[in-house]
Write a protein that holds these residues in place. Structure first.
Motif, PDB file in Angstrom:
ATOM      1  N   VAL A  35       0.836  -1.199   0.000  1.00 18.10           N
ATOM      2  CA  VAL A  35       0.000   0.000   0.000  1.00 18.10           C
ATOM      3  C   VAL A  35       0.873   1.252   0.000  1.00 18.10           C
ATOM      4  CG1 VAL A  35      -1.657   1.344   1.345  1.00 18.10           C
ATOM      5  CG2 VAL A  35      -1.957  -1.127   1.110  1.00 18.10           C
ATOM      6  N   ALA A  36       1.963   1.237   0.811  1.00 12.53           N
ATOM      7  CA  ALA A  36       2.862   2.386   0.879  1.00 12.53           C
ATOM      8  C   ALA A  36       3.502   2.653  -0.487  1.00 12.53           C
ATOM      9  CB  ALA A  36       3.936   2.156   1.941  1.00 12.53           C
ATOM     10  N   VAL A  37       3.969   1.598  -1.148  1.00  9.48           N
ATOM     11  CA  VAL A  37       4.584   1.757  -2.470  1.00  9.48           C
ATOM     12  C   VAL A  37       3.576   2.324  -3.463  1.00  9.48           C
ATOM     13  CG1 VAL A  37       5.581   0.504  -4.427  1.00  9.48           C
ATOM     14  CG2 VAL A  37       6.323  -0.025  -2.103  1.00  9.48           C
ATOM     15  N   PHE A  38       2.333   1.867  -3.366  1.00  3.73           N
ATOM     16  CA  PHE A  38       1.293   2.381  -4.273  1.00  3.73           C
ATOM     17  C   PHE A  38       1.125   3.884  -4.104  1.00  3.73           C
ATOM     18  CE2 PHE A  38      -3.151   3.685  -4.769  1.00  3.73           C
ATOM     19  CZ  PHE A  38      -3.346   3.419  -6.118  1.00  3.73           C
ATOM     20  N   TYR A  39       1.019   4.351  -2.862  1.00  5.48           N
ATOM     21  CA  TYR A  39       0.804   5.783  -2.629  1.00  5.48           C
ATOM     22  C   TYR A  39       2.051   6.611  -2.957  1.00  5.48           C
ATOM     23  CZ  TYR A  39      -3.814   5.201  -0.611  1.00  5.48           C
ATOM     24  OH  TYR A  39      -5.150   4.931  -0.443  1.00  5.48           O
ATOM     25  N   ILE A  40       3.235   6.020  -2.811  1.00  2.86           N
ATOM     26  CA  ILE A  40       4.458   6.728  -3.185  1.00  2.86           C
ATOM     27  C   ILE A  40       4.491   6.994  -4.688  1.00  2.86           C
ATOM     28  CG2 ILE A  40       6.966   6.433  -3.427  1.00  2.86           C
ATOM     29  CD1 ILE A  40       6.953   5.079  -0.685  1.00  2.86           C
ATOM     30  N   THR A  41       3.983   6.056  -5.464  1.00  3.10           N
ATOM     31  CA  THR A  41       4.020   6.210  -6.924  1.00  3.10           C
ATOM     32  C   THR A  41       2.879   7.080  -7.458  1.00  3.10           C
ATOM     33  OG1 THR A  41       2.744   4.156  -7.204  1.00  3.10           O
ATOM     34  CG2 THR A  41       5.158   3.981  -7.208  1.00  3.10           C
ATOM     35  N   GLN A  42       1.972   7.506  -6.586  1.00  4.48           N
ATOM     36  CA  GLN A  42       0.879   8.379  -7.013  1.00  4.48           C
ATOM     37  C   GLN A  42       1.240   9.833  -6.699  1.00  4.48           C
ATOM     38  OE1 GLN A  42      -1.754   6.832  -8.666  1.00  4.48           O
ATOM     39  NE2 GLN A  42      -0.343   5.113  -8.329  1.00  4.48           N
ATOM     40  N   PRO A  43       1.426  10.693  -7.707  1.00  2.00           N
ATOM     41  CA  PRO A  43       1.772  12.095  -7.425  1.00  2.00           C
ATOM     42  C   PRO A  43       0.658  12.788  -6.653  1.00  2.00           C
ATOM     43  CG  PRO A  43       1.174  11.817  -9.735  1.00  2.00           C
ATOM     44  CD  PRO A  43       1.241  10.446  -9.150  1.00  2.00           C
ATOM     45  N   GLN A  44       1.043  13.670  -5.763  1.00  2.00           N
ATOM     46  CA  GLN A  44       0.028  14.386  -4.994  1.00  2.00           C
ATOM     47  C   GLN A  44      -0.692  15.407  -5.859  1.00  2.00           C
ATOM     48  OE1 GLN A  44       1.031  17.803  -2.428  1.00  2.00           O
ATOM     49  NE2 GLN A  44       3.072  16.904  -2.252  1.00  2.00           N
ATOM     50  N   GLU A 125       8.838  18.092  -8.836  1.00  3.67           N
ATOM     51  CA  GLU A 125       8.165  17.223  -9.800  1.00  3.67           C
ATOM     52  C   GLU A 125       9.200  16.677 -10.784  1.00  3.67           C
ATOM     53  OE1 GLU A 125       4.495  19.163 -11.405  1.00  3.67           O
ATOM     54  OE2 GLU A 125       5.203  20.808 -10.140  1.00  3.67           O
ATOM     55  N   ARG A 126       9.192  15.378 -10.943  1.00  3.20           N
ATOM     56  CA  ARG A 126      10.081  14.715 -11.887  1.00  3.20           C
ATOM     57  C   ARG A 126       9.283  13.699 -12.689  1.00  3.20           C
ATOM     58  NH1 ARG A 126      15.537  15.320 -10.387  1.00  3.20           N
ATOM     59  NH2 ARG A 126      15.842  16.197  -8.308  1.00  3.20           N
ATOM     60  N   THR A 127       9.904  13.190 -13.754  1.00  3.96           N
ATOM     61  CA  THR A 127       9.329  12.092 -14.522  1.00  3.96           C
ATOM     62  C   THR A 127      10.326  10.941 -14.519  1.00  3.96           C
ATOM     63  OG1 THR A 127       8.087  13.594 -15.953  1.00  3.96           O
ATOM     64  CG2 THR A 127       8.405  11.350 -16.739  1.00  3.96           C
ATOM     65  N   ILE A 128       9.902   9.786 -14.028  1.00  6.36           N
ATOM     66  CA  ILE A 128      10.754   8.608 -13.969  1.00  6.36           C
ATOM     67  C   ILE A 128      10.046   7.478 -14.699  1.00  6.36           C
ATOM     68  CG2 ILE A 128      11.866   6.905 -12.462  1.00  6.36           C
ATOM     69  CD1 ILE A 128      12.093   9.048 -10.337  1.00  6.36           C
ATOM     70  N   ALA A 129      10.706   6.917 -15.701  1.00  2.00           N
ATOM     71  CA  ALA A 129      10.138   5.843 -16.531  1.00  2.00           C
ATOM     72  C   ALA A 129       8.774   6.244 -17.079  1.00  2.00           C
ATOM     73  CB  ALA A 129      10.033   4.551 -15.715  1.00  2.00           C
ATOM     74  N   GLY A 130       8.673   7.524 -17.461  1.00  2.00           N
ATOM     75  CA  GLY A 130       7.436   7.998 -18.054  1.00  2.00           C
ATOM     76  C   GLY A 130       6.331   8.318 -17.078  1.00  2.00           C
ATOM     77  N   ARG A 131       6.605   8.184 -15.782  1.00  2.00           N
ATOM     78  CA  ARG A 131       5.573   8.435 -14.774  1.00  2.00           C
ATOM     79  C   ARG A 131       5.931   9.681 -13.965  1.00  2.00           C
ATOM     80  NH1 ARG A 131       1.928   4.630 -13.469  1.00  2.00           N
ATOM     81  NH2 ARG A 131       1.738   5.554 -11.391  1.00  2.00           N
ATOM     82  N   PRO A 132       4.948  10.551 -13.691  1.00  2.00           N
ATOM     83  CA  PRO A 132       5.220  11.730 -12.854  1.00  2.00           C
ATOM     84  C   PRO A 132       5.414  11.314 -11.400  1.00  2.00           C
ATOM     85  CG  PRO A 132       2.880  11.605 -13.378  1.00  2.00           C
ATOM     86  CD  PRO A 132       3.548  10.512 -14.164  1.00  2.00           C
ATOM     87  N   ILE A 133       6.417  11.897 -10.767  1.00  2.00           N
ATOM     88  CA  ILE A 133       6.744  11.615  -9.368  1.00  2.00           C
ATOM     89  C   ILE A 133       6.861  12.937  -8.623  1.00  2.00           C
ATOM     90  CG2 ILE A 133       8.449  10.651  -7.778  1.00  2.00           C
ATOM     91  CD1 ILE A 133       7.006   8.505  -9.298  1.00  2.00           C
ATOM     92  N   THR A 134       6.245  13.027  -7.458  1.00  2.00           N
ATOM     93  CA  THR A 134       6.386  14.228  -6.625  1.00  2.00           C
ATOM     94  C   THR A 134       7.026  13.855  -5.298  1.00  2.00           C
ATOM     95  OG1 THR A 134       4.154  13.994  -5.666  1.00  2.00           O
ATOM     96  CG2 THR A 134       4.373  15.352  -7.650  1.00  2.00           C
ATOM     97  N   LEU A 135       7.925  14.710  -4.849  1.00  2.00           N
ATOM     98  CA  LEU A 135       8.545  14.579  -3.530  1.00  2.00           C
ATOM     99  C   LEU A 135       8.455  15.939  -2.859  1.00  2.00           C
ATOM    100  CD1 LEU A 135      11.802  12.626  -4.495  1.00  2.00           C
ATOM    101  CD2 LEU A 135       9.785  11.667  -3.388  1.00  2.00           C
ATOM    102  N   SER A 136       8.181  15.950  -1.568  1.00  2.00           N
ATOM    103  CA  SER A 136       8.046  17.245  -0.909  1.00  2.00           C
ATOM    104  C   SER A 136       8.692  17.231   0.469  1.00  2.00           C
ATOM    105  CB  SER A 136       6.568  17.636  -0.785  1.00  2.00           C
ATOM    106  OG  SER A 136       5.922  16.900   0.242  1.00  2.00           O
TER     107      SER A 136
END
Length: 241
Positions: A35-44, A125-136
């Protein structure tokens, strides 16, 4: 003579309660990690942040915040900067700052700042393997008047406790968000280098806004700054504001 009876076959040992509990907790741990990995891969969701690009109309021009901050310090007058102005300024300057100072060392699709009551959230905001990733990362400002009447400003890289009843420590303080998942402060060590590089890009603005100001207040949607020595108040030595 009585017939010899064959001894009964040994019974199979039944699983102990402890073993079942261990298995249950292990299964729950694996499920929680998934579940944690799923939410990490979902941009806010960033749609609430003012000054974000809409894609419909050209972004309006905003004030040169470096010049605005310097004027405030030099002329000794208070200043309010809105969340919208900060994000428009970042949008207009990030590309040139990356190329001019760090080149390929920093590659960001965008940076946004969300201003809330008592804290700010800095989002990359970054793009990794074609997927948007957010870190804050959450940031709070703590200021105190020392015995000599000077203001000491401390930047806390956290956004308050997970649970109000638990004392704020690195284990229980909110550090930021990986995707949609809120993580403890200690997890920021994994991403701190990228935020330090980002701070390098805006070193001048951060120096003027957080080191040259006597009063700093984070409010919903705005940053309130005052370079005046007394900040328009009469706090006593040792008081925190």
């Amino acid at each position: 003579m009585a017939d010899d009876k064959n001894p009964p076959p040994p019974s199979k040992p039944k699983g102990s309660c402890l073993g079942k509990l261990v298995a249950l907790f292990s299964l729950a741990g694996v499920a929680g990690l998934g579940v944690a990995v799923f939410y990490i891969t979902q941009p806010q969701d960033l749609s609430d942040i003012k000054g974000r690009p809409s894609g419909l109309t050209p972004a309006p021009k905003t004030r040169d915040l470096a010049a605005v901050l310097k004027n405030s310090v030099d002329r000794n007058y208070p200043l309010t900067i809105t969340e919208e102005e900060i994000n428009l300024y970042i949008r207009q300057t990030l590309a040139s700052k990356q190329g001019g100072f760090l080149g390929s060392q920093v590659s960001l699709n965008g940076v946004s700042v969300r201003l809330e009551e008592g804290r700010a959230e800095i989002i990359t905001e970054r793009t990794i393997a074609g997927r948007p990733i957010t870190l804050s990362m959450y940031v709070r400002v703590e200021q105190q008047i020392d015995v000599h009447g000077k203001t000491r400003t401390m930047i806390a890289r956290e956004g308050g406790p997970f649970f109000p009843q638990v004392e704020r420590t690195e284990r229980f303080a909110k550090g930021g968000r990986f995707g949609q998942l809120v993580v403890p402060q200690g997890f920021l060590l994994l991403v701190m280098p990228q935020f330090e590089k980002l701070a390098t890009l805006y070193e001048k603005e951060l120096h003027l806004g957080f080191e040259e100001m006597s009063r700093i207040k984070l409010e919903k949607g705005k940053l309130v700054l005052d370079p005046r020595a007394d900040g328009g108040s009469s706090l006593m030595p040792g008081e925190t504001f």
